[in-house]
Design a protein around this motif. Structure first.
Motif, PDB file in Angstrom:
ATOM      1  N   UNK A  96       0.837  -1.209   0.000  1.00  0.00           N
ATOM      2  CA  UNK A  96       0.000   0.000   0.000  1.00  0.00           C
ATOM      3  C   UNK A  96       0.867   1.252   0.000  1.00  0.00           C
ATOM      4  N   UNK A  97       1.980   1.201   0.716  1.00  0.00           N
ATOM      5  CA  UNK A  97       2.884   2.345   0.762  1.00  0.00           C
ATOM      6  C   UNK A  97       3.485   2.661  -0.595  1.00  0.00           C
ATOM      7  N   UNK A  98       3.923   1.619  -1.308  1.00  0.00           N
ATOM      8  CA  UNK A  98       4.490   1.830  -2.639  1.00  0.00           C
ATOM      9  C   UNK A  98       3.414   2.271  -3.633  1.00  0.00           C
ATOM     10  N   UNK A  99       2.201   1.742  -3.468  1.00  0.00           N
ATOM     11  CA  UNK A  99       1.100   2.175  -4.339  1.00  0.00           C
ATOM     12  C   UNK A  99       0.790   3.646  -4.126  1.00  0.00           C
ATOM     13  N   UNK A 100       0.957   4.114  -2.901  1.00  0.00           N
ATOM     14  CA  UNK A 100       0.693   5.524  -2.595  1.00  0.00           C
ATOM     15  C   UNK A 100       1.762   6.441  -3.182  1.00  0.00           C
ATOM     16  N   UNK A 101       2.900   5.848  -3.610  1.00  0.00           N
ATOM     17  CA  UNK A 101       3.942   6.648  -4.236  1.00  0.00           C
ATOM     18  C   UNK A 101       5.235   6.748  -3.468  1.00  0.00           C
ATOM     19  N   UNK A 102       5.410   5.924  -2.417  1.00  0.00           N
ATOM     20  CA  UNK A 102       6.635   5.973  -1.625  1.00  0.00           C
ATOM     21  C   UNK A 102       7.815   5.387  -2.399  1.00  0.00           C
ATOM     22  N   UNK A 103       9.001   5.886  -2.101  1.00  0.00           N
ATOM     23  CA  UNK A 103      10.230   5.370  -2.700  1.00  0.00           C
ATOM     24  C   UNK A 103      10.863   4.285  -1.834  1.00  0.00           C
ATOM     25  N   UNK A 104      10.579   4.330  -0.547  1.00  0.00           N
ATOM     26  CA  UNK A 104      11.168   3.357   0.368  1.00  0.00           C
ATOM     27  C   UNK A 104      10.212   3.154   1.544  1.00  0.00           C
ATOM     28  N   UNK A 105      10.385   2.010   2.222  1.00  0.00           N
ATOM     29  CA  UNK A 105       9.527   1.666   3.350  1.00  0.00           C
ATOM     30  C   UNK A 105      10.441   1.094   4.429  1.00  0.00           C
ATOM     31  N   UNK A 201       3.129  -4.265  -8.652  1.00  0.00           N
ATOM     32  CA  UNK A 201       2.270  -3.100  -8.381  1.00  0.00           C
ATOM     33  C   UNK A 201       2.634  -1.942  -9.307  1.00  0.00           C
ATOM     34  N   UNK A 202       3.927  -1.670  -9.454  1.00  0.00           N
ATOM     35  CA  UNK A 202       4.372  -0.557 -10.292  1.00  0.00           C
ATOM     36  C   UNK A 202       4.110  -0.819 -11.773  1.00  0.00           C
TER      37      UNK A 202
END
Length: 227
Positions: A96-105, A201-202
């Motif tokens: 969900x974090x990467x889908x929201x547009x984050x570069x790292x988690x 996802x990307x």
């Protein structure tokens, strides 16, 4: 860009975390600004135009996911690096974090020295991207790496940073099959641990925005861009 010119926005509703992280990054020479929730983060980001945002997920008023999505819609912040720093380390939360547009988690807890190393790695990749600064024309699509801009059939397409980097990698060599390991290494870097689903996802988002027929899945291997 020198360290003293790099601005980092820290977003967390726990003051002690802001102080500890802020102190360690300030010791490295970075400029530090802070916010305590998602709404405030958007306001501060628009005013300060940071190069990097480190943000918690669970916060009052507006959580990190929603704030990230809102920041990604702002043209003036199209190149900002966003990293989530959170105790939520479930696979679905990372996706969900990467889908929201984050570069790292990044998962809490993390030692300050380790976080500083991750910050340096993220900013190093930003400098490498800036140094490349060229324009690619492929299949009627113009890709401007310097401005992080894609123009297809006269239509400008805005992509979050990692989606852009993935697209640029695939489009740089049409027909070449990029293995998943190579994609992770070149787009996310060896220092960032992400799951295989992150790539999927990307790719799905690129298909939605640019064209499903342009991206081919090679089962068990990886992906390629086909004109």
């Amino acid at each position: 860009m020198k360290k003293k010119d790099i601005k980092i926005l820290l977003v967390d509703d726990e003051q002690d975390i802001l102080e500890i992280i802020g102190y360690n990054l300030a010791q490295e020479g970075y400029q530090i600004v802070t916010a305590t929730n998602g709404k405030e983060a958007i306001q501060v980001a628009k005013k300060e135009l940071p190069q990097l945002i480190i943000m918690d997920v669970m916060m009052p008023e507006m959580d990190g996911m929603e704030a990230c999505e809102n920041i990604r819609r702002l043209p003036e912040l199209s190149n900002v690096i966003i990293a989530f720093l959170t105790a939520r380390n479930e696979d679905y939360s990372q996706v969900a974090g990467f889908e929201a547009g984050a570069d790292d988690y990044i998962a809490k807890p993390i030692k300050p020295k380790v976080l500083v190393s991750k910050v340096k790695a993220l900013l190093r990749r930003m400098k490498e991207d800036e140094a490349k600064g060229d324009i690619l024309n492929v299949g009627g699509i113009e890709v401007n790496r310097e401005e992080y801009k894609i123009v297809q059939d006269g239509r400008e397409i805005v992509l979050p940073r990692k989606e852009f980097e993935l697209f640029y990698l695939l489009a740089s060599k049409p027909g070449k099959v990029f293995k998943r390991e190579e994609i992770l290494d070149k787009v996310w870097g060896n220092e960032v641990v992400v799951g295989g689903r992150t790539i999927d996802v990307h790719i799905r988002k690129l298909r939605e925005k640019i064209g499903d027929e342009l991206f081919k899945t090679i089962k068990g291997v990886g992906y390629k861009f086909e004109i």
